[in-house]
Design an enzyme around this catalytic site. Structure first.
Site, mmCIF file in Angstrom:
data_model
loop_
_atom_site.group_PDB
_atom_site.id
_atom_site.type_symbol
_atom_site.label_atom_id
_atom_site.label_comp_id
_atom_site.label_asym_id
_atom_site.label_seq_id
_atom_site.Cartn_x
_atom_site.Cartn_y
_atom_site.Cartn_z
ATOM 1 N N ARG A 292 0.852 -1.194 0.000
ATOM 2 C CA ARG A 292 0.000 0.000 0.000
ATOM 3 C C ARG A 292 0.879 1.232 0.000
ATOM 4 O O ARG A 292 1.800 1.339 0.805
ATOM 5 C CB ARG A 292 -0.865 0.046 1.265
ATOM 6 C CG ARG A 292 -1.884 -1.000 1.341
ATOM 7 C CD ARG A 292 -2.963 -0.667 2.354
ATOM 8 N NE ARG A 292 -2.478 -0.288 3.668
ATOM 9 C CZ ARG A 292 -3.267 0.116 4.644
ATOM 10 N NH1 ARG A 292 -4.582 0.223 4.445
ATOM 11 N NH2 ARG A 292 -2.788 0.407 5.825
ATOM 12 N N ASP B 279 0.813 -3.823 12.266
ATOM 13 C CA ASP B 279 1.217 -4.207 10.907
ATOM 14 C C ASP B 279 1.517 -5.702 10.877
ATOM 15 O O ASP B 279 2.504 -6.176 11.454
ATOM 16 C CB ASP B 279 2.455 -3.391 10.504
ATOM 17 C CG ASP B 279 2.792 -3.603 9.028
ATOM 18 O OD1 ASP B 279 2.959 -4.778 8.620
ATOM 19 O OD2 ASP B 279 2.875 -2.616 8.286
ATOM 20 N N ASP C 269 5.000 -6.818 9.440
ATOM 21 C CA ASP C 269 6.115 -6.540 10.353
ATOM 22 C C ASP C 269 6.113 -7.515 11.529
ATOM 23 O O ASP C 269 7.170 -7.982 11.958
ATOM 24 C CB ASP C 269 6.011 -5.101 10.877
ATOM 25 C CG ASP C 269 6.426 -4.084 9.820
ATOM 26 O OD1 ASP C 269 7.075 -4.483 8.834
ATOM 27 O OD2 ASP C 269 6.081 -2.900 9.979
HETATM 28 C C1 PRP Z 1 -1.172 -4.966 4.373
HETATM 29 C C2 PRP Z 1 -1.997 -6.238 4.446
HETATM 30 C C3 PRP Z 1 -2.823 -6.146 3.191
HETATM 31 C C4 PRP Z 1 -3.063 -4.670 3.054
HETATM 32 C C5 PRP Z 1 -4.447 -4.362 3.530
HETATM 33 O O1 PRP Z 1 -0.108 -5.125 3.520
HETATM 34 O O2 PRP Z 1 -1.233 -7.400 4.560
HETATM 35 O O3 PRP Z 1 -2.180 -6.673 2.045
HETATM 36 O O4 PRP Z 1 -2.108 -4.018 3.891
HETATM 37 O O5 PRP Z 1 -4.733 -3.049 3.287
HETATM 38 P P1 PRP Z 1 -5.882 -2.590 2.261
HETATM 39 O O6 PRP Z 1 -7.063 -3.466 2.523
HETATM 40 O O7 PRP Z 1 -6.112 -1.160 2.651
HETATM 41 O O8 PRP Z 1 -5.354 -2.730 0.871
HETATM 42 P P2 PRP Z 1 1.028 -4.003 3.355
HETATM 43 O O9 PRP Z 1 0.702 -3.080 2.240
HETATM 44 O O10 PRP Z 1 1.300 -3.368 4.681
HETATM 45 O O11 PRP Z 1 2.255 -4.858 2.850
HETATM 46 P P3 PRP Z 1 3.056 -6.007 3.603
HETATM 47 O O12 PRP Z 1 2.161 -7.220 3.674
HETATM 48 O O13 PRP Z 1 4.220 -6.223 2.706
HETATM 49 O O14 PRP Z 1 3.455 -5.529 4.975
HETATM 50 N N1 URA Z 2 -2.269 -3.673 7.093
HETATM 51 C C1 URA Z 2 -1.858 -4.134 8.295
HETATM 52 O O1 URA Z 2 -0.898 -4.900 8.397
HETATM 53 N N2 URA Z 2 -2.540 -3.716 9.377
HETATM 54 C C2 URA Z 2 -3.597 -2.886 9.311
HETATM 55 O O2 URA Z 2 -4.184 -2.570 10.362
HETATM 56 C C3 URA Z 2 -4.000 -2.433 8.038
HETATM 57 C C4 URA Z 2 -3.314 -2.843 6.940
#
Ligand code: PRP
Ligand code: URA
Length: 212
Positions: free
Chosen positions: A107, A203, A206
């Site tokens: 995102r 997150d 993370d």
């Molecule tokens: C997080 C999560 C989803 C997304 C959800 O990923 O794992 O993929 O955010 O958000 P949305 O519904 O608003 O699209 P992130 O972009 O943080 O990436 P990551 O999994 O690499 O940490």
């Molecule tokens: N992605 C995450 O990992 N946590 C949230 O709360 C929203 C998006």
């Protein structure tokens, strides 16, 4: 939130118990990863109530009988990278031979718009039941884009599983993809100004991979 025919929110006491530990900021990476996997396994059982079985002949020590099995090779798993990776083993516990595709999304932290950076799917995925998995469903942007990518590849039978969801994300996916059943372990209150789910768990990527 409005009722959607394609949305299933689990109300399983074991899932609730595990999510309480998952949310706790004191829960470390190893336990977090194990809990995500265990919750996913329970969700997989629950979401396969409509699975199509094929008849097979089984010879017991006493006689031959017709039994029913999930056809091998009929299931694929597609995690949305990164955090979706944490759910793959949970589905594999139920379907050990399922092939795995990957869709990479992150995102944009300012606009919250998802950006696709990777897509590699197993051959023949269009003939399989596809479990698209991501622990977090926030705005729903990532899930909607991943579903579009799978549909572009011809997938017709897709189930989306998220552990924690915000009402806004559930509505977005349910409305944009009414043909896709959306399985959610728990529905949270809302998103904060940075697009994080409240109360949420922070997150997920993370916490799974120890990157913060
Ligand atoms: C997080 C999560 C989803 C997304 C959800 O990923 O794992 O993929 O955010 O958000 P949305 O519904 O608003 O699209 P992130 O972009 O943080 O990436 P990551 O999994 O690499 O940490
Ligand atoms: N992605 C995450 O990992 N946590 C949230 O709360 C929203 C998006």
């Amino acid at each position: 939130m409005k009722d959607f025919k394609n949305v299933f929110i689990f109300d399983h006491p074991l899932i609730k118990h595990k999510i309480a530990i998952l949310r706790d900021k004191k829960t470390g990476m190893k336990e977090f990863r194990e809990l995500v996997e265990e919750i996913t396994t329970i969700m997989t059982y629950e979401s396969m109530r409509d699975v199509k079985l094929a008849p097979v002949q089984v010879e017991t020590p006493l006689e031959v009988t017709t039994q029913y099995k999930v056809p091998e090779e009929s299931v694929a798993i597609v995690p949305i990278l990164r955090a979706g990776l944490g759910m793959v083993n949970g589905v594999h516990k139920v379907f050990p031979t399922a092939k795995v595709g990957h869709i990479g999304m992150y995102r944009n932290e300012e606009t919250l718009e998802p950006q696709e950076y990777y897509c590699k799917l197993p051959e023949g995925i269009e003939h399989k039941t596809v479990f698209l998995v991501d622990p977090m469903l926030a705005t729903g942007g990532s899930a909607c884009d991943a579903l579009n990518a799978l549909k572009k590849r011809g997938c017709k039978n897709i189930k989306f599983m998220a552990i924690i969801a915000a009402p806004q994300g559930v509505e977005n996916v349910a409305k944009s993809h009414p043909d896709v059943p959306v399985y959610v372990s728990t529905l949270d209150r809302c998103l904060n100004e940075n697009g994080y789910i409240l109360p949420g768990l922070g997150d997920a990527g993370d916490r799974l991979f120890g990157t913060k």
